[in-house]
Write an enzyme that holds these catalytic residues in place. Structure first.
Site, mmCIF file in Angstrom:
data_model
loop_
_atom_site.group_PDB
_atom_site.id
_atom_site.type_symbol
_atom_site.label_atom_id
_atom_site.label_comp_id
_atom_site.label_asym_id
_atom_site.label_seq_id
_atom_site.Cartn_x
_atom_site.Cartn_y
_atom_site.Cartn_z
ATOM 1 N N LYS A 1 13.612 12.731 1.434
ATOM 2 C CA LYS A 1 12.426 13.678 1.037
ATOM 3 C C LYS A 1 11.653 13.585 2.276
ATOM 4 C CE LYS A 1 8.801 13.775 -0.669
ATOM 5 N NZ LYS A 1 7.720 14.474 0.218
ATOM 6 N N GLY B 1 5.534 4.744 3.642
ATOM 7 C CA GLY B 1 4.234 5.464 3.551
ATOM 8 C C GLY B 1 3.172 4.624 3.281
ATOM 9 N N SER B 2 2.223 5.020 2.534
ATOM 10 C CA SER B 2 1.034 4.214 2.312
ATOM 11 C C SER B 2 1.069 3.176 1.386
ATOM 12 C CB SER B 2 -0.236 5.164 1.791
ATOM 13 O OG SER B 2 0.304 5.768 0.589
ATOM 14 N N THR B 3 0.549 2.137 1.193
ATOM 15 C CA THR B 3 0.605 1.011 0.335
ATOM 16 C C THR B 3 0.109 1.569 -0.988
ATOM 17 O OG1 THR B 3 0.449 -0.713 1.852
ATOM 18 C CG2 THR B 3 -0.262 -1.242 -0.285
ATOM 19 N N GLU B 4 -0.724 2.325 -1.183
ATOM 20 C CA GLU B 4 -1.111 2.957 -2.403
ATOM 21 C C GLU B 4 -0.056 3.556 -3.119
ATOM 22 O OE1 GLU B 4 -3.124 2.643 0.108
ATOM 23 O OE2 GLU B 4 -4.135 1.067 -1.096
ATOM 24 N N VAL B 5 0.936 4.587 -2.318
ATOM 25 C CA VAL B 5 1.874 5.164 -2.892
ATOM 26 C C VAL B 5 2.909 4.380 -3.283
ATOM 27 C CG1 VAL B 5 3.531 7.289 -2.490
ATOM 28 C CG2 VAL B 5 1.157 7.621 -2.080
ATOM 29 N N GLY B 6 3.087 3.330 -2.196
ATOM 30 C CA GLY B 6 4.489 2.347 -2.587
ATOM 31 C C GLY B 6 4.337 1.757 -3.717
ATOM 32 N N GLU C 1 8.316 0.209 3.189
ATOM 33 C CA GLU C 1 7.746 0.083 4.336
ATOM 34 C C GLU C 1 6.346 0.723 4.459
ATOM 35 O OE1 GLU C 1 8.862 -1.829 6.721
ATOM 36 O OE2 GLU C 1 11.002 -1.701 6.470
ATOM 37 N N CYS D 1 2.513 2.744 11.922
ATOM 38 C CA CYS D 1 2.174 1.567 10.959
ATOM 39 C C CYS D 1 1.966 0.294 11.635
ATOM 40 C CB CYS D 1 3.318 1.480 10.148
ATOM 41 S SG CYS D 1 4.689 1.456 10.630
ATOM 42 N N GLU E 1 -6.905 0.326 7.032
ATOM 43 C CA GLU E 1 -5.883 1.044 7.788
ATOM 44 C C GLU E 1 -6.681 2.253 8.003
ATOM 45 O OE1 GLU E 1 -2.137 2.861 6.614
ATOM 46 O OE2 GLU E 1 -1.154 1.786 8.537
HETATM 47 P P1 NAD Z 1 1.921 8.868 1.872
HETATM 48 O O1 NAD Z 1 2.148 7.415 1.135
HETATM 49 O O2 NAD Z 1 0.878 9.870 1.578
HETATM 50 O O3 NAD Z 1 3.407 9.684 1.761
HETATM 51 C C1 NAD Z 1 4.613 9.056 2.012
HETATM 52 C C2 NAD Z 1 5.806 9.908 1.283
HETATM 53 O O4 NAD Z 1 5.700 9.540 0.102
HETATM 54 C C3 NAD Z 1 5.724 11.418 1.688
HETATM 55 O O5 NAD Z 1 7.203 11.779 1.642
HETATM 56 C C4 NAD Z 1 5.063 11.985 0.381
HETATM 57 O O6 NAD Z 1 5.474 13.330 0.094
HETATM 58 C C5 NAD Z 1 5.806 10.905 -0.778
HETATM 59 N N1 NAD Z 1 4.903 10.885 -1.910
HETATM 60 C C6 NAD Z 1 3.758 10.751 -2.072
HETATM 61 N N2 NAD Z 1 3.371 10.581 -3.274
HETATM 62 C C7 NAD Z 1 4.572 10.466 -4.066
HETATM 63 C C8 NAD Z 1 5.128 9.740 -5.220
HETATM 64 N N3 NAD Z 1 4.030 9.943 -6.344
HETATM 65 N N4 NAD Z 1 6.256 9.602 -5.522
HETATM 66 C C9 NAD Z 1 7.088 9.756 -4.485
HETATM 67 N N5 NAD Z 1 6.800 10.092 -3.417
HETATM 68 C C10 NAD Z 1 5.363 10.292 -2.989
HETATM 69 O O7 NAD Z 1 1.957 8.270 3.492
HETATM 70 P P2 NAD Z 1 1.698 9.203 4.685
HETATM 71 O O8 NAD Z 1 0.214 9.645 4.743
HETATM 72 O O9 NAD Z 1 2.892 10.142 4.934
HETATM 73 O O10 NAD Z 1 2.011 8.201 5.896
HETATM 74 C C11 NAD Z 1 1.227 7.302 6.274
HETATM 75 C C12 NAD Z 1 1.301 5.801 5.761
HETATM 76 O O11 NAD Z 1 2.696 5.412 5.955
HETATM 77 C C13 NAD Z 1 0.304 5.038 6.383
HETATM 78 O O12 NAD Z 1 -0.113 4.039 5.430
HETATM 79 C C14 NAD Z 1 1.500 4.145 7.357
HETATM 80 O O13 NAD Z 1 1.002 2.699 7.586
HETATM 81 C C15 NAD Z 1 2.638 4.294 6.678
HETATM 82 N N6 NAD Z 1 3.716 3.923 7.475
HETATM 83 C C16 NAD Z 1 4.816 2.754 7.404
HETATM 84 C C17 NAD Z 1 5.555 2.593 8.163
HETATM 85 C C18 NAD Z 1 6.364 1.192 7.975
HETATM 86 O O14 NAD Z 1 7.406 1.045 8.406
HETATM 87 N N7 NAD Z 1 5.923 0.006 7.511
HETATM 88 C C19 NAD Z 1 5.900 3.458 9.045
HETATM 89 C C20 NAD Z 1 5.532 4.649 9.088
HETATM 90 C C21 NAD Z 1 4.223 4.880 8.282
#
Ligand code: NAD
Length: 447
Positions: free
Chosen positions: A151, A204-209, A226, A260, A351
């Site tokens: 996705k 992705g972001s820690t909040e969504v994670g 991650e 990240c 961040e």
């Molecule tokens: P994000 O968390 O907004 O989105 C990431 C992904 O999650 C997207 O595909 C989004 O559509 C999906 N998503 C959003 N809400 C969801 C939900 N409720 N359920 C399931 N999936 C959902 O992050 P972003 O803005 O795309 O990316 C930036 C963030 O990613 C930064 O915080 C960055 O540090 C982090 N990041 C981490 C790494 C790592 O390896 N640690 C690598 C790259 C980016």
């Protein structure tokens, strides 16, 4: 959804976003494809992945240009990324034939373990490195015999979609690797809650994670997370200051700071603080922001107007130093250096995910470690010193998953990658990645 080139604001493509029903159909296809895929002989699965890698290689320039257009990556970075996707596939093509179990001595029989594939794996990808992060999840998952649904992030689906086409062309059966563009809250959330998806790899972001971890608990879904970072670049007074200062901008401004692993907090021993800051600002003045296709460009645009606004909100007042960037169309932001009155300032603790770096002094090793660890994140970091003992002590003391000494190493696919604390859960890549995509089964056979 309209897909925008962040350097020109032109519309590149229109992509249909999957709704809940389409997501469920994708899961069904993946589930159906799984039994046959897991039965493909290890050597044949390896050959298919190698063929996929060869096709990626042949289409490397096309993939690089697509990433440049969709994500604003510089051409040098985008070419490296296409090569990385190829190499990751080659590396994990070696895995099916090495996916060993163990034989454990027991009385009265034989005890053996099997590494069984999990089933359907969902890989949820952010917009900052769309093509490499797709493959860091998909390649080991496929090698272990799982079927995969990627996705991509809403803004950046184009390279992942192209990779799915190349996979089919390489001979991977239908349904083994699908790419499903969709909204996070719709398609992403559905993959997380779906009982027929066995694992989620989320970047992705820690909040969504955190939300994903909570939802995944309902089906005890396997997870790799991650997430964000606020990594420290620690410069001791005995370091090669020239090298440390010259390399610091790329360690945080690469990919316009949308990384990240960005070393966005530079901690400098007080006795060399002024000298370092001066050298750093001189190096930042040399960062060239502009057309991603120009090989002299070191930094492209941010991903969107919305994101640029968020980055700008962290810079109030007059920054210590600010480079230049193009005006007019495109989501540009200049490389920016901040110093701080207080370490509680939001720009020092959160961040930013943009080209903004903080520089602060420290008194001694203990204080450097204390500042470095005073964060909920723990992804990466760098240590600059000529003292081997101090380098090792500091590397052991900093709570982060990926550290480099006298360098700012990026992710190597053959070494493990992941975060401590709220930066992550589990590890990707490296020699043991298949363990994250398999379940250990123990079998005892009585004599
Ligand atoms: P994000 O968390 O907004 O989105 C990431 C992904 O999650 C997207 O595909 C989004 O559509 C999906 N998503 C959003 N809400 C969801 C939900 N409720 N359920 C399931 N999936 C959902 O992050 P972003 O803005 O795309 O990316 C930036 C963030 O990613 C930064 O915080 C960055 O540090 C982090 N990041 C981490 C790494 C790592 O390896 N640690 C690598 C790259 C980016």
């Amino acid at each position: 959804m309209k897909i925008i080139n962040p350097a020109t604001e032109d519309v590149l493509a229109e992509v249909e976003l999957a709704d809940l029903a389409e997501t469920d159909r994708a899961v069904e296809r993946a589930r159906k494809a799984f039994p046959a895929w897991r039965e493909v002989a290890p050597g044949d699965r390896a050959r298919l992945l190698r063929r996929f890698a060869d096709l990626v290689d042949r289409h490397g320039e096309e993939l690089a240009r697509l990433e440049l257009d969709n994500a604003g990556h510089t051409i040098g970075n985008a070419r490296w990324e296409a090569g990385n996707v190829r190499d990751v596939l080659h590396f994990y093509a070696g895995a099916p034939e090495r996916n060993h179990g163990k034989q454990i001595p027991v009385p009265g029989g034989v005890d053996i373990t099997f590494a069984e594939p999990l089933g359907v794996v969902g890989v949820i990808v952010p917009w900052n490195f769309p093509m490499v992060i797709t493959m860091w999840g998909a390649a080991p998952a496929l090698a272990a015999g799982n079927t995969v649904i990627v996705k991509p992030a809403e803004w950046t689906p184009l390279t992942a979609l192209r990779l799915a086409e190349l996979a089919l062309e390489a001979g991977l059966p239908e349904g083994v690797l699908q790419v499903l563009p969709g909204a996070g809250e719709v398609a992403g959330a559905r993959l997380v809650e779906h009982p027929d998806v066995n694992k989620i790899v989320f970047t992705g972001s820690t909040e969504v994670g955190k939300q994903i971890a909570a939802r995944a608990a309902e089906t005890v879904k396997r997870l790799t997370l991650e997430m964000g970072g606020k990594s420290a670049n620690i410069v001791f007074a005995d370091a090669d200051l020239e090298k440390a200062a010259a390399s610091a901008p790329s360690a945080v401004f690469d990919n316009s700071g949308q990384d990240c692993c960005a070393r966005s907090r530079i901690l400098v021993e007080r006795s060399v603080y002024d000298e370092f800051l001066q050298r750093l600002c001189a190096a930042v003045a040399n960062v060239t922001v502009g057309d991603p296709l120009d090989p002299r460009t070191t930094m492209g645009p941010l991903i969107s107007a919305e994101h640029r606004e968020r980055v700008a909100s962290f810079v109030s007042g007059v920054p210590t130093f600010q480079g230049s960037c193009p005006a007019g169309k495109g989501f540009w932001f200049p490389p920016t250096v901040l110093t701080h009155e207080s370490l509680d300032e939001r720009s020092f603790t959160e961040e930013i995910f943009g080209p903004v770096v903080s520089v602060v002094p420290f008194e001694d090793e203990a204080e450097a470690v204390r500042i470095a660890n005073n964060t909920r994140y723990g992804l990466s970091g760098s240590i600059w010193t000529r003292d081997v003992g101090r380098a090792l002590r500091t590397a052991r003391a900093v709570e982060a998953g990926n550290l480099s000494v006298n360098s700012h190493s990026s992710v190597r696919y053959w070494t493990p990658f992941g975060g401590f604390k709220e930066s992550g859960l589990g590890r990707e890549l490296g020699p043991d990645a298949l363990a994250a995509f398999t379940e250990t089964k123990n079998v005892f056979i009585a004599h």
